[in-house]
Design an enzyme around this catalytic site. Structure first.
Site, PDB file in Angstrom:
ATOM      1  N   GLU A  83       0.161  -1.518   8.014  1.00 21.82           N
ATOM      2  CA  GLU A  83       1.216  -0.798   8.725  1.00 21.82           C
ATOM      3  C   GLU A  83       1.035  -0.990  10.226  1.00 21.82           C
ATOM      4  OE1 GLU A  83       0.879   3.651   8.878  1.00 21.82           O
ATOM      5  OE2 GLU A  83      -0.298   3.341   7.061  1.00 21.82           O
ATOM      6  N   CYS A 120      -0.084   3.830   3.933  1.00 20.91           N
ATOM      7  CA  CYS A 120      -1.448   3.531   3.493  1.00 20.91           C
ATOM      8  C   CYS A 120      -1.545   3.100   2.029  1.00 20.91           C
ATOM      9  CB  CYS A 120      -2.349   4.750   3.717  1.00 20.91           C
ATOM     10  SG  CYS A 120      -2.372   5.308   5.431  1.00 20.91           S
ATOM     11  N   HIS A 244      -7.655   8.264  -0.975  1.00 17.87           N
ATOM     12  CA  HIS A 244      -7.197   7.852   0.344  1.00 17.87           C
ATOM     13  C   HIS A 244      -7.814   8.812   1.356  1.00 17.87           C
ATOM     14  CE1 HIS A 244      -4.851   7.037   3.839  1.00 17.87           C
ATOM     15  NE2 HIS A 244      -4.182   8.178   3.756  1.00 17.87           N
TER      16      HIS A 244
END
Length: 445
Positions: A83, A120, A244
């Site tokens: 990203e 993500c 995450h």
């Protein structure tokens, strides 16, 4: 059916380090515990002047290919998740292939290349793409290289500034893997959210409180969806659960809610009921607010039980060891969590062969994915090859003034003439601009 999964992985961290307790906190006038205890972070990694998402990705992929004895013809697919992309058309994977072609005979003209974007979670989505490509029989005996690479840079004085980080994770996805086999079962939780976004801008716009709540809500949905296809989930089924990890403090919240969720109606809930009672049920409360208050109180009590503390110490905490030292790598964060957990297990003599990991990925915007991975024979030899501890030790320790300089270097809206802090060696480096505004790279011996 032939197993498909991650055969090997390599990690490349930015070469610069910002110590949050010793350097960042004093400059901000903050108590160091705000970062080390609250966020759970000790340091952030940053790219040097000659590093960016391409060099980190290419260097991780090069190390992976060298260690596995691969040549370009062995690789049929290169997927990059990021990203932090700097081009809305040309994918980072083409730059990476161009770098690798400088050091190998042959080329990657035959290889499918792409770039994934969904905050993500796109690193895990790229892993899914490679898995499906092999399962569909389209790989012609070749493997895929999946790379998650990011520079997570926030505006100065932004609340997220302390969570910054930079690095790349390269994963080789193959048949008969030597690290983990990916499960066919997946669970998803997805909704149209505006918790974190970059509308044609470098620095993210973040609604911090909402982002935490959306993360937890989507994770819960993904966990439910996974259980609907994989069957009942029990906390003892998974010796490691990589999440995450935007920062370890976020994982503390997710782990507590996840644990409460998966013990519901199990022997574990019965075992802790003598101390804290059973979980509140909505029908026992007149209002939603009263029910939510009761759930919060129960969750707080649950995390204070010895049973939960032992579970967290064994299952969650080992996955956070790398993130504490490097910060948030966006697309790579769940993958360094996996690596950290397996690395800790090997170093502490835990036998994981045949055991399952429960991997929980998330991307703002928002989507969560939960899937299982089975640890396969050979995992210890593979994970032993990681040199992330050495990389972290060798990082250049920035002063706050130097941090400000390197922040300007990687801020696309700034022009900063800063000398490199480290000397490149046997790696790809940024080498200026081409005639059409493209970035150029070369290999330094």
């Amino acid at each position: 059916m032939t197993a498909v999964g991650i055969d090997a992985m390599e990690i490349w961290t930015g070469k610069l380090k910002l110590d949050l307790a010793e350097t960042f906190a004093p400059a901000q006038g903050d108590d160091p515990g705000k970062y080390t205890k609250g966020l759970g972070l000790h340091a952030s990694s940053f790219p040097d002047v000659y590093e960016d998402i391409v060099t980190m990705a290419a260097n991780a992929a090069h190390r992976l290919m060298e260690r596995k004895g691969l040549v370009p013809d062995d690789v049929g697919r290169i997927d990059v998740a990021t990203e932090s992309s700097f081009d809305n058309s040309k994918p980072v994977s083409t730059y990476v292939a161009g770098c690798l072609e400088q050091v190998y005979d042959g080329d990657f003209h035959h290889a499918n290349k792409g770039e994934r974007k969904f905050a993500c979670i796109s690193g895990t989505q790229s892993l899914d793409d490679a898995y499906n490509w092999i399962r569909a029989g389209r790989n012609r005996g070749r493997s895929a290289i999946v790379i998650a690479t990011d520079t997570a840079l926030y505006a100065r004085d932004d609340p997220g500034e302390a969570t910054q980080g930079a690095g790349a994770v390269a994963m080789l996805v193959s048949e008969d893997p030597d690290l983990v086999e990916l499960s066919a079962e997946q669970g998803f939780g997805s909704a149209d959210e505006t918790d974190f976004l970059k509308p044609n801008q470098q620095f993210p716009s973040v609604d911090g409180k909402r982002s935490v709540n959306v993360y937890l809500a989507r994770m819960r949905e993904a966990l439910d969806d996974f259980a609907s296809v994989a069957g009942d989930i029990h906390p003892d089924d998974y010796p490691l659960i990589p999440f995450h990890t935007p920062f370890p403090g976020m994982v503390r919240k997710a782990a507590a809610l996840g644990y409460r969720h998966i013990i519901r109606g199990t022997d574990v809930e019965d075992a802790v009921a003598a101390e804290i009672g059973h979980q509140p049920m909505r029908e026992d409360f007149e209002t939603d607010d009263a029910f939510r208050d009761a759930i919060r109180e129960y969750t707080d009590s649950l995390t204070e039980t010895e049973r939960y503390k032992d579970w967290y110490a064994d299952t969650i905490d080992p996955t956070l060891e790398i993130s504490r030292e490097v910060g948030n790598w966006y697309t790579g964060s769940v993958h360094i969590a996996r690596a950290a957990g397996l690395k800790h297990a090997r170093e502490n003599g835990r036998d994981l062969e045949g055991k399952q990991l429960l991997v929980a990925s998330y991307g703002s915007g928002a989507q969560a994915e939960v899937h299982a991975e089975t640890v396969v024979p050979g995992w210890e030899e593979e994970i032993a090859q990681l040199n992330i501890d050495e990389q972290n030790r060798e990082r250049y320790d920035l002063s706050f003034e130097e941090y400000e300089q390197i922040h300007d270097v990687h801020n696309h809206d700034m022009e900063a003439d800063v000398e490199e802090f480290t000397a490149p060696e046997s790696e790809f480096v940024f080498d200026g601009w081409g005639r059409m505004g493209e970035r150029k790279y070369r290999y330094v011996e």
